[in-house]
Design a protein around this motif. Structure first.
Motif, PDB file in Angstrom:
ATOM      1  N   GLN A 173       0.805  -1.331   0.078  1.00 62.13           N
ATOM      2  CA  GLN A 173      -0.150  -0.066  -0.043  1.00 62.13           C
ATOM      3  C   GLN A 173       0.926   1.442  -0.083  1.00 62.13           C
ATOM      4  O   GLN A 173       0.497   2.267  -0.718  1.00 62.13           O
ATOM      5  CB  GLN A 173      -0.779  -0.066   1.282  1.00 62.13           C
ATOM      6  N   ALA A 174       2.083   1.277   0.571  1.00 63.19           N
ATOM      7  CA  ALA A 174       3.030   2.351   0.511  1.00 63.19           C
ATOM      8  C   ALA A 174       3.385   2.451  -0.785  1.00 63.19           C
ATOM      9  O   ALA A 174       3.380   3.788  -1.200  1.00 63.19           O
ATOM     10  CB  ALA A 174       4.354   2.032   1.503  1.00 63.19           C
ATOM     11  N   VAL A 175       3.753   1.678  -1.563  1.00 64.41           N
ATOM     12  CA  VAL A 175       4.136   2.298  -3.080  1.00 64.41           C
ATOM     13  C   VAL A 175       2.788   2.566  -3.521  1.00 64.41           C
ATOM     14  O   VAL A 175       2.965   3.258  -4.582  1.00 64.41           O
ATOM     15  CB  VAL A 175       4.807   0.666  -3.795  1.00 64.41           C
ATOM     16  N   LYS A 176       1.544   1.862  -3.780  1.00 63.03           N
ATOM     17  CA  LYS A 176       0.426   2.382  -4.291  1.00 63.03           C
ATOM     18  C   LYS A 176       0.303   3.762  -3.903  1.00 63.03           C
ATOM     19  O   LYS A 176       0.025   4.529  -5.185  1.00 63.03           O
ATOM     20  CB  LYS A 176      -0.756   1.383  -3.649  1.00 63.03           C
ATOM     21  N   GLN A 177       0.353   4.074  -2.773  1.00 63.48           N
ATOM     22  CA  GLN A 177       0.341   5.571  -2.479  1.00 63.48           C
ATOM     23  C   GLN A 177       1.202   6.538  -3.153  1.00 63.48           C
ATOM     24  O   GLN A 177       0.743   7.693  -3.678  1.00 63.48           O
ATOM     25  CB  GLN A 177       0.107   5.952  -1.001  1.00 63.48           C
ATOM     26  N   ASP A 178       2.472   6.090  -3.267  1.00 62.52           N
ATOM     27  CA  ASP A 178       3.439   6.766  -3.708  1.00 62.52           C
ATOM     28  C   ASP A 178       3.160   6.817  -5.470  1.00 62.52           C
ATOM     29  O   ASP A 178       3.230   8.068  -5.945  1.00 62.52           O
ATOM     30  CB  ASP A 178       4.840   6.192  -3.636  1.00 62.52           C
ATOM     31  N   ILE A 179       2.680   5.992  -6.013  1.00 61.30           N
ATOM     32  CA  ILE A 179       2.211   5.889  -7.474  1.00 61.30           C
ATOM     33  C   ILE A 179       0.900   6.922  -7.472  1.00 61.30           C
ATOM     34  O   ILE A 179       1.096   7.885  -8.415  1.00 61.30           O
ATOM     35  CB  ILE A 179       1.667   4.747  -7.841  1.00 61.30           C
ATOM     36  N   LEU A 180       0.225   6.904  -6.606  1.00 56.97           N
ATOM     37  CA  LEU A 180      -1.112   7.771  -6.813  1.00 56.97           C
ATOM     38  C   LEU A 180      -0.803   9.250  -6.387  1.00 56.97           C
ATOM     39  O   LEU A 180      -1.146  10.179  -7.364  1.00 56.97           O
ATOM     40  CB  LEU A 180      -2.156   7.350  -5.945  1.00 56.97           C
ATOM     41  N   ASN A 181       0.158   9.128  -5.409  1.00 55.18           N
ATOM     42  CA  ASN A 181       0.930  10.889  -5.184  1.00 55.18           C
ATOM     43  C   ASN A 181       1.565  11.310  -6.476  1.00 55.18           C
ATOM     44  O   ASN A 181       1.016  12.479  -6.700  1.00 55.18           O
ATOM     45  CB  ASN A 181       1.530  10.711  -4.230  1.00 55.18           C
ATOM     46  N   TYR A 182       2.274  10.686  -7.104  1.00 56.57           N
ATOM     47  CA  TYR A 182       3.113  10.889  -8.383  1.00 56.57           C
ATOM     48  C   TYR A 182       2.202  11.383  -9.665  1.00 56.57           C
ATOM     49  O   TYR A 182       2.360  12.131 -10.135  1.00 56.57           O
ATOM     50  CB  TYR A 182       4.191  10.032  -8.832  1.00 56.57           C
ATOM     51  N   SER A 183       1.042  10.353  -9.726  1.00 52.44           N
ATOM     52  CA  SER A 183       0.155  10.677 -10.850  1.00 52.44           C
ATOM     53  C   SER A 183      -0.659  11.788 -10.722  1.00 52.44           C
ATOM     54  O   SER A 183      -0.822  12.750 -11.453  1.00 52.44           O
ATOM     55  CB  SER A 183      -0.807   9.733 -10.714  1.00 52.44           C
ATOM     56  N   LYS A 184      -0.868  12.233  -9.202  1.00 51.96           N
ATOM     57  CA  LYS A 184      -1.516  13.547  -9.246  1.00 51.96           C
ATOM     58  C   LYS A 184      -0.514  14.891  -9.318  1.00 51.96           C
ATOM     59  O   LYS A 184      -0.973  15.768  -9.880  1.00 51.96           O
ATOM     60  CB  LYS A 184      -1.983  13.777  -7.602  1.00 51.96           C
TER      61      LYS A 184
END
Length: 447
Positions: A173-184
């Motif tokens: 979930q930590a990497v998933k959140q990093d991905i979503l943050n970067y997409s934003k």
């Protein structure tokens, strides 16, 4: 459904005696896809384009690395007359409009096939699936070999991934959140992102650590590189020696030598006391690693940042006392079955190691079982069979074409201060590379 599998990384690393965590995931995914789907097309990146990789050659490489890396020797796949046995041609040329394809890239080697990937992304019959292991070159560039270059290169990789993906798989979930943050951050409507804890070899899951057994040492499993924070263990063992003298326990650091670490390697070798009680081991097989883990007092994992932490997951699953950095990924991979310490505080690590030696350390009294690869892929199979829709990506791919030069520089590790003014030839080449006609793009490569 036909599978298009990006074989670039496995082909590049075919001669390594042991795999990294990324290599292991790459290997197990292709083995799963070969068992599950009747048609797998291997491709490899060459100069920005993906070309078919001879099927028999790919299978020969797989058999070699599966035997060396995971002691697997029963790979089977039926090659038919239409497989690309001895040919290397641009994959675009053989796609048929009436067939559904799924492109898999399980590593971060997107820049090598960037032009073909951009073409795939806007086709209605090609789904794009990636695996993102971590985003540390972006979130923590200081720990990577080329710093700013690594940051820019991985930024381009993540942009291509987010622009072209229909599904991104990851481990935590930590990497998933990093991905979503970067997409934003880059103003992209993200694709579907799914985090699933990866599997492990069954021999690790069957083995059990016992407090009553004889324990001889501590171990740390991971590539020998700055992000893994081996300097903390060097300082800890200096202090332990000042306390325990000749009773200082052995520490085994297990993993391939990485980058930016020669200075620390020298410290471990020449410091008169630490060098006697700390040994680095490379290229050991899983059976040897299992034995060392079961004979350890505890596993130590002081990394500054991780995408997951397979050694931690394997350690707690075997019931081994596990001491970790207090970072998000380790809380997930250990399922809270560990002692968590600051990766910056040497004294707390020394105190905890002394507590372990004196049987004073209190570890969680429960353990969890990470999934086997078979269990993991049963879940992945369900995900792949879901009817998720293709995203609208043309607007993003246009941004890629508008910035081809930046991706070219990233792929070839060219710094911004090394860029030269484009001449007429360069401008023509970049213009032709944007063409929708295959023969024009091929012509552009030779300008």
């Amino acid at each position: 459904m036909f599978i298009i599998y990006d074989f670039t990384r496995l082909d590049q690393r075919r001669n390594l005696p042991t795999p990294s965590g990324v290599d292991r995931v790459d290997l197990y995914y292709i083995l799963f896809l070969l068992k599950t789907y009747s048609k797998v097309i291997f491709v490899r990146g060459y100069g920005g384009y993906l070309k078919t990789y001879p099927t028999q050659s790919a299978l020969d490489v797989l058999r070699k690395i599966a035997k060396n890396w995971a002691e697997i020797d029963n790979i089977s796949y039926n090659i038919d007359k239409n497989d690309f046995i001895n040919t290397k041609i641009d994959i675009e040329r053989i796609l048929k409009n009436n067939i559904q394809y799924t492109y898999f890239n399980l590593t971060h080697s997107l820049l090598i096939g960037r032009y073909t990937i951009a073409k795939f992304a806007i086709k209605d019959n090609v789904k794009m699936i990636y695996f993102c292991h971590d985003m540390t070159p972006i979130t923590h560039p200081e720990y990577h070999a080329e710093g700013t270059i690594s940051f820019k290169q991985h930024s381009c990789v993540m942009k291509i991934m987010l622009w072209s993906a229909d599904l991104i798989l990851t481990t935590s979930q930590a990497v998933k959140q990093d991905i979503l943050n970067y997409s934003k951050e880059i103003s992209v409507n993200p694709p579907k992102v799914i985090a699933k804890e990866i599997g492990a070899e069954e021999n690790f899951l069957k083995a059990r650590w016992s407090k009553q057994d004889s324990h001889k040492h501590f171990i740390y499993v991971g590539t020998f590189e700055p992000r893994k924070n081996h300097i903390l263990l060097f300082l800890a063992w200096k202090k332990l020696y000042s306390i325990l003298q000749e009773h200082t326990p052995m520490l085994y650091i297990i993993g391939r030598k990485g980058w930016l670490i020669d200075w620390l390697d020298r410290y471990f070798e020449v410091e008169p006391n630490v060098s006697r009680f700390v040994k680095r081991l490379e290229n050991i097989q899983d059976s040897q690693l299992e034995k060392l883990m079961l004979e350890s007092y505890a596993t130590l994992n002081p990394s500054y940042t991780e995408g997951w932490g397979m050694p931690v997951a394997e350690s707690v699953s075997m019931g081994i006392p596990t001491i970790c950095s207090d970072i998000p990924a380790y809380h997930e991979s250990s399922q809270e079955c560990a002692i968590f310490l600051s990766p910056l505080n040497v004294d707390t690590w020394v105190d905890t190691i002394l507590d372990v030696l004196n049987d004073r350390a209190i570890f969680p009294d429960y353990a969890y079982k990470i999934p086997t690869w078979k269990e993991y892929f049963a879940e992945i199979d369900e995900i792949l069979n879901e009817n998720y829709f293709l995203r609208e990506k043309k607007q993003y791919i246009q941004v890629f074409y508008d910035n081809l030069e930046d991706f070219h520089f990233a792929a070839h590790k060219i710094q911004s201060n090394q860029k030269t003014k484009k001449n007429i030839k360069d401008k023509i080449r970049l213009k032709l590379l944007k063409s929708k006609f295959y023969f024009i793009r091929v012509f552009a490569r030779f300008i």
